[in-house]
Each structure stands twice: as C-alpha cells, then as structure tokens.
Design an enzyme around this catalytic site. Structure first.
Site, PDB file in Angstrom:
ATOM      1  N   ALA A   1       0.823  -1.206   0.000  1.00  0.00           N
ATOM      2  CA  ALA A   1       0.000   0.000   0.000  1.00  0.00           C
ATOM      3  C   ALA A   1       0.859   1.260   0.000  1.00  0.00           C
ATOM      4  CB  ALA A   1      -0.918   0.009   1.218  1.00  0.00           C
TER       5      ALA A   1
ATOM      6  N   GLU B   1       0.449  -9.855  -1.417  1.00  0.00           N
ATOM      7  CA  GLU B   1      -0.935 -10.305  -1.559  1.00  0.00           C
ATOM      8  C   GLU B   1      -1.351 -10.383  -3.030  1.00  0.00           C
ATOM      9  OE1 GLU B   1      -3.357  -8.977   2.355  1.00  0.00           O
ATOM     10  OE2 GLU B   1      -2.337  -7.338   1.321  1.00  0.00           O
TER      11      GLU B   1
ATOM     12  N   GLU C   1       2.157  -5.994   7.847  1.00  0.00           N
ATOM     13  CA  GLU C   1       1.148  -5.000   8.202  1.00  0.00           C
ATOM     14  C   GLU C   1       1.020  -4.734   9.696  1.00  0.00           C
ATOM     15  OE1 GLU C   1      -0.143  -6.339   4.075  1.00  0.00           O
ATOM     16  OE2 GLU C   1       0.825  -7.215   5.832  1.00  0.00           O
TER      17      GLU C   1
END
Length: 266
Positions: free
Chosen positions: A72, A120, A140
């Site tokens: 991200a 992912e 994460e």
C-alpha cells in the site's frame, strides 16, 4: 515480442503475447506502491482481461528493477482522513479481488520486494515464480493494521495456519531461498529470470484447452477447503461444463489424428 499494448491509467499496462496476457505494474518511481489510482487501474484491467475469452493465461509482472510491489502507498494513506479511507477501501479491494477472480490461470513473476499488498497480489495468483533477489512478507501488523488484500486467507491456504500465523504475527521478511523452502513461492529462478520463466511457463499452459483451463481453475478454487464429497461435486460440475464442449471434441479428434489441437475455445 508483445503483439499489442494497452495502458490503463498511468500505472498499469497490459501486453499481449498471443494467448498470454502480461499484466504489468508500472509505477517505478514508487516501487509500484498501491495508490488509489493504481488500484483503480488494476481493477479495470482485470475486468477487461476477465471478459476476454482469447486470454488463456495472465502473467503479473513489474517494470521496477528492484521491486515487484512494496504494498500500500503509505504516504497516500497518511494523507487520508478516516472518512476518505473508508471511501477508498472498495477501490483497493477491487484491485486484489480483480486479480484473484481472473478466470484463467495466473502467474506472478516476482523479483525484489513483494511486501504487504505486493505479496498479496502475488498470492492472488495461482502460481508464483520468483528470482533469487525476491523478499516477501506481510508486515502490516508492524504499522498497526492487518493484511487487507486477502493475505490472512490466501497465505494459510498455501502454507497452513500455523506457518501463516508466524509470518503474519512477526511481520518478518523472508528471502527467496527460505520462501521457496516454505512454499511461499512455487519456482525459484536465477536473478533477473522471473519474467522470462513465468512467460515461458504461461506459454506451456496456454497450449492447452482454454475451456479446460478455466474449468480446472474453477474446480481447484471452489473445491478447496470443502469436505471430499462436496469437493467431488464441485469437480463433477466443472467436468460437465467441458464434457460436451467444442474444445473436448477437438482435443479428442487431435489426439486420434496425431496432430496439434486447434482449440475453438468454447
């Protein structure tokens, strides 16, 4: 050589190699960090690929020399209010599920960093080819969140619940050799060879019946985790979907005539 190239927004490219599609992450200035714009473009590209019956295999690659995808875009995330983050969530999810739900076999070609959402995206593919520079992981929890692109569900399906728990809870990064030993990747290749090897593998897969490939993937995905009896029902439904297809008729005819099949794809 790619036969055609199509750009989706600024950061995603689709290249066609016959019946193989190469889905390219192309945000090199940010190591392919998944921003809202990249996620939106990836979802759009997957929607188009999923509807294209001419695509028999999709290979997910990266233009960055030192990273597949670092996950991200935390700089963007830091600028979002809580309300904006809530509104952004469906766009992010659509990118990951877009890859996961592609109906044809998918292969990730990984080198360098594949972390968090980057790993992912690779996990969403059916197979992962990685070179010796690959570093994978789901870190994460080290920044106060959890894997939100499918990692908590896809990783245990690959390596088992306990192994996945250790990797998620420690947030540790795993280098290529250990990743191969743990089953985090499927094929370990020499440095710089991940894309070529993944495309070569895709070519071998694409020589087979496109109807058969999609049905086999459907049976594998839907049957996973079911008890044996239920899984066999999933398999039977997939078999029935191909048993009377043009591909089945052509495959049998080609075998008997000792020639290469010319798949109608229906």
């Amino acid at each position: 050589m790619a036969e055609a190239e199509q750009r989706f927004g600024e950061f995603v490219v689709v290249r066609r190699h016959g019946h193989v599609a190469e889905l390219v992450l192309d945000r090199p200035k940010a190591m392919n960090a998944v921003s809202t714009e990249l996620a939106r473009s990836l979802g759009a590209a997957c929607a188009e690929l999923g509807a294209d019956r001419g695509v028999r295999v999709t290979v997910l690659t990266s233009t960055h020399t030192r990273a597949f995808c670092v996950g991200a875009d935390l700089k963007e995330r830091n600028s979002l209010s809580d309300a904006e983050l809530v509104r952004q969530r469906p766009t992010a999810r659509a990118a990951y599920t877009g890859v996961l739900e592609l109906p044809m076999p998918t292969i990730a070609a990984v080198h360098g960093y594949a972390l968090g959402g980057g790993f992912e995206l690779a996990l969403a593919c059916d197979l992962i080819v990685a070179d010796s520079t690959a570093v994978v992981g789901l870190p994460e929890v080290s920044v106060g969140v959890i894997p939100g692109g499918g990692g908590t569900q896809l990783l245990p399906r690959r390596v088992g619940t306990a192994r996945a728990a250790e990797l998620v809870f420690t947030a540790r990064r795993v280098a290529a050799a250990e990743a191969a030993a743990l089953g985090l990747i499927d094929q370990l290749v020499d440095e710089g060879a991940d894309r070529d090897e993944a495309l070569a593998l895709a070519g071998r897969i694409a020589a087979n019946s496109p109807v058969g490939l999609r049905a086999a993937k459907r049976a594998l995905r839907l049957g996973h985790g079911l008890d044996l009896r239920a899984g066999l029902e999933v398999e039977d439904a997939a078999w029935r979907s191909v048993a009377f297809s043009g591909d089945r008729a052509e495959g049998v005819a080609a075998f008997n005539e000792k020639r290469e099949p010319r798949w109608p794809g229906e």
